[in-house]
Design a protein around this motif. Structure first.
Motif, PDB file in Angstrom:
ATOM      1  N   LEU A  73      42.625  65.836  22.701  1.00  0.00           N
ATOM      2  CA  LEU A  73      42.800  66.211  20.978  1.00  0.00           C
ATOM      3  C   LEU A  73      42.663  67.709  20.960  1.00  0.00           C
ATOM      4  O   LEU A  73      43.409  68.632  20.341  1.00  0.00           O
ATOM      5  CB  LEU A  73      41.749  65.469  20.186  1.00  0.00           C
ATOM      6  CG  LEU A  73      41.871  65.740  18.725  1.00  0.00           C
ATOM      7  CD1 LEU A  73      43.316  65.322  18.189  1.00  0.00           C
ATOM      8  CD2 LEU A  73      40.839  64.995  17.800  1.00  0.00           C
ATOM      9  N   VAL A  74      41.757  68.358  21.724  1.00  0.00           N
ATOM     10  CA  VAL A  74      41.310  69.720  21.531  1.00  0.00           C
ATOM     11  C   VAL A  74      42.499  70.555  22.308  1.00  0.00           C
ATOM     12  O   VAL A  74      42.969  71.414  21.725  1.00  0.00           O
ATOM     13  CB  VAL A  74      40.043  70.065  22.196  1.00  0.00           C
ATOM     14  CG1 VAL A  74      39.868  71.611  22.326  1.00  0.00           C
ATOM     15  CG2 VAL A  74      38.898  69.427  21.340  1.00  0.00           C
ATOM     16  N   TRP A  75      42.895  70.012  23.658  1.00  0.00           N
ATOM     17  CA  TRP A  75      43.609  70.729  24.166  1.00  0.00           C
ATOM     18  C   TRP A  75      45.220  70.754  23.632  1.00  0.00           C
ATOM     19  O   TRP A  75      45.932  71.676  23.816  1.00  0.00           O
ATOM     20  CB  TRP A  75      43.938  70.537  25.703  1.00  0.00           C
ATOM     21  CG  TRP A  75      44.888  71.247  26.323  1.00  0.00           C
ATOM     22  CD1 TRP A  75      46.128  71.063  26.817  1.00  0.00           C
ATOM     23  CD2 TRP A  75      44.699  72.575  26.702  1.00  0.00           C
ATOM     24  NE1 TRP A  75      46.718  72.005  27.409  1.00  0.00           N
ATOM     25  CE2 TRP A  75      45.957  73.132  27.534  1.00  0.00           C
ATOM     26  CE3 TRP A  75      43.707  73.763  26.454  1.00  0.00           C
ATOM     27  CZ2 TRP A  75      45.995  74.392  27.803  1.00  0.00           C
ATOM     28  CZ3 TRP A  75      44.135  74.978  26.780  1.00  0.00           C
ATOM     29  CH2 TRP A  75      44.919  75.154  27.448  1.00  0.00           C
ATOM     30  N   SER A  76      45.508  69.585  23.232  1.00  0.00           N
ATOM     31  CA  SER A  76      46.954  69.470  22.552  1.00  0.00           C
ATOM     32  C   SER A  76      46.973  70.419  21.257  1.00  0.00           C
ATOM     33  O   SER A  76      47.863  71.089  21.029  1.00  0.00           O
ATOM     34  CB  SER A  76      47.003  68.006  21.882  1.00  0.00           C
ATOM     35  OG  SER A  76      46.140  67.764  21.139  1.00  0.00           O
ATOM     36  N   GLY A  77      45.723  70.685  20.483  1.00  0.00           N
ATOM     37  CA  GLY A  77      45.652  71.427  19.475  1.00  0.00           C
ATOM     38  C   GLY A  77      45.999  73.127  19.989  1.00  0.00           C
ATOM     39  O   GLY A  77      46.819  73.676  19.402  1.00  0.00           O
ATOM     40  N   ILE A  82      49.357  77.778  20.584  1.00  0.00           N
ATOM     41  CA  ILE A  82      49.773  79.049  21.503  1.00  0.00           C
ATOM     42  C   ILE A  82      51.456  79.047  21.380  1.00  0.00           C
ATOM     43  O   ILE A  82      52.100  80.003  21.283  1.00  0.00           O
ATOM     44  CB  ILE A  82      49.239  78.660  22.855  1.00  0.00           C
ATOM     45  CG1 ILE A  82      47.633  78.864  23.017  1.00  0.00           C
ATOM     46  CG2 ILE A  82      50.053  79.756  23.796  1.00  0.00           C
ATOM     47  CD1 ILE A  82      47.127  78.679  24.506  1.00  0.00           C
ATOM     48  N   LYS A  83      51.989  77.674  21.485  1.00  0.00           N
ATOM     49  CA  LYS A  83      53.394  77.647  21.745  1.00  0.00           C
ATOM     50  C   LYS A  83      54.096  78.209  20.342  1.00  0.00           C
ATOM     51  O   LYS A  83      55.020  79.010  20.183  1.00  0.00           O
ATOM     52  CB  LYS A  83      53.754  76.210  21.889  1.00  0.00           C
ATOM     53  CG  LYS A  83      53.507  76.036  23.321  1.00  0.00           C
ATOM     54  CD  LYS A  83      54.243  74.529  23.955  1.00  0.00           C
ATOM     55  CE  LYS A  83      53.917  74.115  25.210  1.00  0.00           C
ATOM     56  NZ  LYS A  83      54.459  72.710  25.527  1.00  0.00           N
ATOM     57  N   ASP A  84      53.504  77.813  19.003  1.00  0.00           N
ATOM     58  CA  ASP A  84      53.787  78.193  17.666  1.00  0.00           C
ATOM     59  C   ASP A  84      53.562  79.788  17.708  1.00  0.00           C
ATOM     60  O   ASP A  84      54.620  79.994  17.027  1.00  0.00           O
ATOM     61  CB  ASP A  84      52.885  77.526  16.739  1.00  0.00           C
ATOM     62  CG  ASP A  84      53.259  75.998  16.659  1.00  0.00           C
ATOM     63  OD1 ASP A  84      54.424  75.723  17.317  1.00  0.00           O
ATOM     64  OD2 ASP A  84      52.567  75.160  16.208  1.00  0.00           O
ATOM     65  N   VAL A  85      52.533  80.314  18.119  1.00  0.00           N
ATOM     66  CA  VAL A  85      52.091  81.658  18.010  1.00  0.00           C
ATOM     67  C   VAL A  85      53.469  82.746  18.832  1.00  0.00           C
ATOM     68  O   VAL A  85      54.208  83.311  18.051  1.00  0.00           O
ATOM     69  CB  VAL A  85      50.724  82.139  18.487  1.00  0.00           C
ATOM     70  CG1 VAL A  85      50.837  83.482  18.578  1.00  0.00           C
ATOM     71  CG2 VAL A  85      49.902  81.612  17.475  1.00  0.00           C
ATOM     72  N   LEU A  86      53.712  82.132  20.148  1.00  0.00           N
ATOM     73  CA  LEU A  86      54.646  82.870  20.853  1.00  0.00           C
ATOM     74  C   LEU A  86      56.259  82.716  20.176  1.00  0.00           C
ATOM     75  O   LEU A  86      56.947  83.318  20.067  1.00  0.00           O
ATOM     76  CB  LEU A  86      54.628  82.332  22.263  1.00  0.00           C
ATOM     77  CG  LEU A  86      53.502  82.726  23.069  1.00  0.00           C
ATOM     78  CD1 LEU A  86      53.455  82.116  24.534  1.00  0.00           C
ATOM     79  CD2 LEU A  86      53.238  84.040  22.922  1.00  0.00           C
ATOM     80  N   ARG A  87      56.363  81.424  19.468  1.00  0.00           N
ATOM     81  CA  ARG A  87      57.494  80.909  18.994  1.00  0.00           C
ATOM     82  C   ARG A  87      57.838  81.950  17.773  1.00  0.00           C
ATOM     83  O   ARG A  87      58.935  82.446  17.458  1.00  0.00           O
ATOM     84  CB  ARG A  87      57.814  79.641  18.898  1.00  0.00           C
ATOM     85  CG  ARG A  87      59.106  79.253  18.267  1.00  0.00           C
ATOM     86  CD  ARG A  87      59.281  77.639  18.098  1.00  0.00           C
ATOM     87  NE  ARG A  87      59.231  76.958  19.258  1.00  0.00           N
ATOM     88  CZ  ARG A  87      57.878  76.329  19.523  1.00  0.00           C
ATOM     89  NH1 ARG A  87      57.167  76.020  18.502  1.00  0.00           N
ATOM     90  NH2 ARG A  87      57.654  75.409  20.716  1.00  0.00           N
ATOM     91  N   ASN A  88      56.696  82.060  16.974  1.00  0.00           N
ATOM     92  CA  ASN A  88      56.764  83.012  15.651  1.00  0.00           C
ATOM     93  C   ASN A  88      57.033  84.525  16.239  1.00  0.00           C
ATOM     94  O   ASN A  88      57.672  85.066  15.493  1.00  0.00           O
ATOM     95  CB  ASN A  88      55.571  82.857  14.854  1.00  0.00           C
ATOM     96  CG  ASN A  88      55.575  81.197  14.404  1.00  0.00           C
ATOM     97  OD1 ASN A  88      56.478  80.798  13.968  1.00  0.00           O
ATOM     98  ND2 ASN A  88      54.286  80.926  13.882  1.00  0.00           N
ATOM     99  N   MET A  89      56.218  84.687  17.373  1.00  0.00           N
ATOM    100  CA  MET A  89      56.453  86.273  17.535  1.00  0.00           C
ATOM    101  C   MET A  89      57.996  86.530  18.062  1.00  0.00           C
ATOM    102  O   MET A  89      58.492  87.592  17.805  1.00  0.00           O
ATOM    103  CB  MET A  89      55.600  86.566  18.720  1.00  0.00           C
ATOM    104  CG  MET A  89      54.164  86.718  18.254  1.00  0.00           C
ATOM    105  SD  MET A  89      53.084  87.418  19.508  1.00  0.00           S
ATOM    106  CE  MET A  89      53.837  88.852  19.541  1.00  0.00           C
TER     107      MET A  89
END
Length: 728
Positions: A73-77, A82-89
């Motif tokens: 649960l923790v690592w999936s979050g 991280i992927k969302d942050v890089l995708r938004n950047m």
């Protein structure tokens, strides 16, 4: 053929003495630790290793399963964040590239017309995407997402790597890969006309063809040049048209190829790789991705400062992660791998780590109830009273609530400091490591024995910021830079900073009220900010601790507010009770898992082999070598008695003495065996020949040589070997 057996119960095949002494072949020394026999002749019961015997008693909750569920649960979050942050950047740059692709396609697209010649050339619209990475490992996912983004917007996309432009395969290799991605099949003879024919088909025509080269600086220059010249060629194909003059004619089928090339160093890199005639075929347009430092700050803010998953790291672990990131050429992939290993280590070693899942899940969706989890945590706390004596008398639910609250306040303060330090180009990763230092909090807290409310009012009413004086020269350098930056900010930037502080401290009313008071002292007029003393009521100024005197500016009060933030509210995770639930601090385990020490690990395994084999008889012997031990362990244990040089003859004689000893298992089996035939076979297995012992010795020292623990004899000293590794 001579065989050596670990158990006297296994009989060797019959062999004559001559073949035993002279016909030596490969053999294996096996050590069976599952059957235990006592020296008194009474056999122990055979261990039943069936799953039904080894299965532990079933309980209402399984702590190990809960920890595994919590980790997932923790690592999936963390991973999704991280992927969302890089995708938004990358979203802004991707949108700009897509707009440029469409504009280039509209400019590049023309209707079919009779060709003046069978083959003509044109310029290629080329995007140079600057990644600023020394290693390609971070850019691989970026270019994959770029390709998927363009495909979702109706483009034909093919991703090529530098391996497709190798001198070995030549132009045929990259063309084959290109056709395989577009046509979904492999051709024996790759030709550009195949791609032109595919594009002229219904459904393919009318969309841009985008070719992405991940890292052009790693490509072979001549192969890349030939590929660009090939793409800049327009091919003429026969096409059936309706015309009043002719029925069949040749019409140009123009493939609107648009090239995107990744550049790691500078945008002038193509001129260093491609010749001038090829550069003339390119019509470049430049785009730039965020730098590794910017992406790292965004990841640290989302995953560690804001704590999207509740997982935290200690200061030593944070410093190690920062140094590991810098030493690996600033690759985010190395940082992600290290962070994941730290998360794995935390959940595998900390018994209470499964409670972290309860901090994330608001509803019970994992198959266990919160009451059972709290009950299980209380049982663990009772068993761990010696290690966590200061926490056993505190209700676990209240401890988690306080922990979550203090971490939220800490995150708000760190983000406030980061907003103030952005103008000074302060890296969040450096500030993050400094904010986790428990020594800074302890030294500042020791100077304020009174309560937070009284100390806060006293500090805000002072005339000077004492934070820089209280912090030592070695610690708090980044925080002191933030204080100096706030003191020197222009009025307009100070207004923007206070607005961001107002948003960040909305959950910290003590700080939020003081920020509002500072904002009340500023009035925006004509695009500039200046102090406003007329708009503050008498009642407000009489009761507010933020009293501005003539000798003190608004910037000074803002610096004092930063002092109060750090002094009273920036409490590191390691200074909070029950931090073991969410915080990983064992930097030695993380360093061993990432960097490792293979030679040390080999030495430990050779000397403590019984822990791996689960052998009790060898563990009781201490450092005394036994014949039941593996040959390599015997040889290495004997090597500990020597210095830099080991005499081979003495070493072999010591090994021979131990290897020739009758095994205790064999003696025990001899006393209890009722069959004379069995007793005779045991006696034969114990009579090992000199040649077989020598072969075992040679095999053992060869393994030590391969592992790098010894160096073989030199020409000057053929009778000695040299030890390479000493100690652990």
């Amino acid at each position: 053929m001579a065989h050596s057996y670990a158990s006297a119960g296994d009989s060797p095949p019959p062999s004559s003495p001559d073949t035993t002494q002279n016909n030596l072949q490969h053999f294996f020394v096996l050590h069976k630790a599952s059957e235990k026999l006592t020296c008194s002749g009474k056999a122990r019961k055979r261990l039943d290793l069936s799953p039904t015997k080894l299965k532990p008693e079933k309980k209402e909750w399984d702590e190990r399963c809960l920890r595994m569920e919590a980790f997932q649960l923790v690592w999936s979050g963390i991973d999704s964040t991280i992927k969302d942050v890089l995708r938004n950047m990358n979203a802004r740059v991707f949108n700009d590239i897509h707009s440029w692709v469409r504009d280039s396609f509209n400019t590049n697209t023309i209707k079919p017309f009779p060709p003046p010649s069978p083959i003509v050339t044109h310029q290629l619209f080329t995007a140079l995407l600057l990644t600023k990475n020394m290693e390609f490992v971070d850019d691989f996912l970026t270019f994959q997402e770029l390709g998927l983004f363009l495909k979702s917007h109706g483009c034909h996309v093919a991703n090529l790597s530098s391996f497709d432009f190798s001198p070995k395969n030549g132009i045929a290799g990259c063309l084959t890969s290109l056709l395989r991605q577009f046509l979904m099949r492999t051709f024996d003879a790759a030709d550009m006309s195949i791609l032109a024919s595919w594009y002229s088909q219904q459904g393919n025509y009318g969309s841009p063809v985008v070719v992405i080269i991940n890292d052009m600086e790693r490509c072979c220059g001549p192969v890349l040049s030939d590929f660009i010249l090939m793409l800049s060629t327009r091919f003429c194909l026969p096409a059936l048209v309706t015309c009043s003059l002719v029925s069949i004619s040749e019409w140009i089928v123009k493939i609107p190829v648009i090239l995107i090339m990744g550049v790691a160093t500078t945008l002038d890199a193509p001129s260093n790789i491609l010749p001038s005639n090829v550069l003339k075929k390119l019509r470049p347009c430049k785009f730039t991705l965020g730098s590794p430092a910017e992406r790292m700050d965004a990841v640290v803010e989302a995953a560690l400062v804001r704590q999207c998953s509740g997982f935290a790291v200690g200061q030593k672990v944070a410093i190690f992660l920062r140094n590991y990131f810098l030493n690996q050429d600033g690759t985010l992939t190395s940082f992600f791998r290290a962070l994941k290993i730290a998360c794995v280590q935390h959940f595998s070693t900390e018994p209470l780590s499964f409670m972290l899942g309860q901090l994330l899940a608001k509803e019970d969706s994992k198959g266990f109830q919160s009451e059972k989890v709290v009950k299980g945590a209380s049982e663990i706390l009772l068993h761990a009273r010696d290690q966590m004596a200061e926490q056993t008398d505190i209700p676990i639910a209240h401890c988690l609530t306080v922990l979550k609250r203090l971490q939220m306040v800490w995150s708000s303060i760190v983000l406030c400091l980061y907003e103030a330090g952005k103008c000074g180009k302060i890296q969040l990763l450096d500030l993050f490591c400094e904010a986790l230092d428990p020594d800074i909090y302890t030294s500042l807290a020791s100077d304020n024995p009174t309560g937070i409310g009284e100390s806060l009012a006293t500090s805000l009413s002072s005339d000077h910021c004492m934070l820089e004086q209280d912090l030592s020269f070695q610690k708090g350098q980044t925080i002191c830079q933030v204080v100096r930056k706030v003191r020197d900010l222009p009025a307009a930037l100070l207004c923007q900073l206070l607005k961001s502080w107002e948003v960040l401290t909305v959950d910290v009313p003590e700080i939020h009220d003081k920020v509002k008071e500072l904002q009340a002292l500023l009035k925006f007029e004509g695009g500039s900010c200046k102090p406003d003393f007329t708009g503050i009521s008498r009642r407000h100024t009489s009761h507010s601790p933020l009293k501005i005197g003539k000798s003190q500016s608004i910037n000074g009060k803002a610096a004092i507010l930063v002092d109060c933030m750090v002094r009273y509210f920036m409490r590191p995770i390691e200074c909070i009770q029950c931090h073991e639930i969410v915080c990983f601090r064992n930097v030695e385990k993380l360093q061993s898992a990432l960097i490792g020490d293979s030679r040390k690990r080999i030495q430990v395994d050779l000397l403590e082999f019984h822990k791996i084999l689960r052998c009790s008889c060898c563990s009781r012997s201490g450092n005394i070598p036994l014949s039941s031990m593996p040959d390599t362990s015997i040889v290495y244990t004997l090597a500990q008695e020597h210095g830099d040089l080991i005499n081979l003859h003495d070493w072999f004689q010591s090994f021979k003495t131990i290897a020739s000893q009758p095994r205790r298992k064999g003696e025990c089996m001899l006393k209890q065996s009722p069959l004379p035939r069995r007793r005779k076979e045991v006696n034969e297995s114990e009579n090992k020949s000199e040649a077989s012992i020598q072969a075992r010795f040679c095999r053992a020292i060869t393994e030590l040589q391969i592992t790098g623990l010894i160096r073989m004899p030199s020409k000057k000293r053929r009778d000695s070997v040299q030890r390479v590794a000493f100690g652990l």
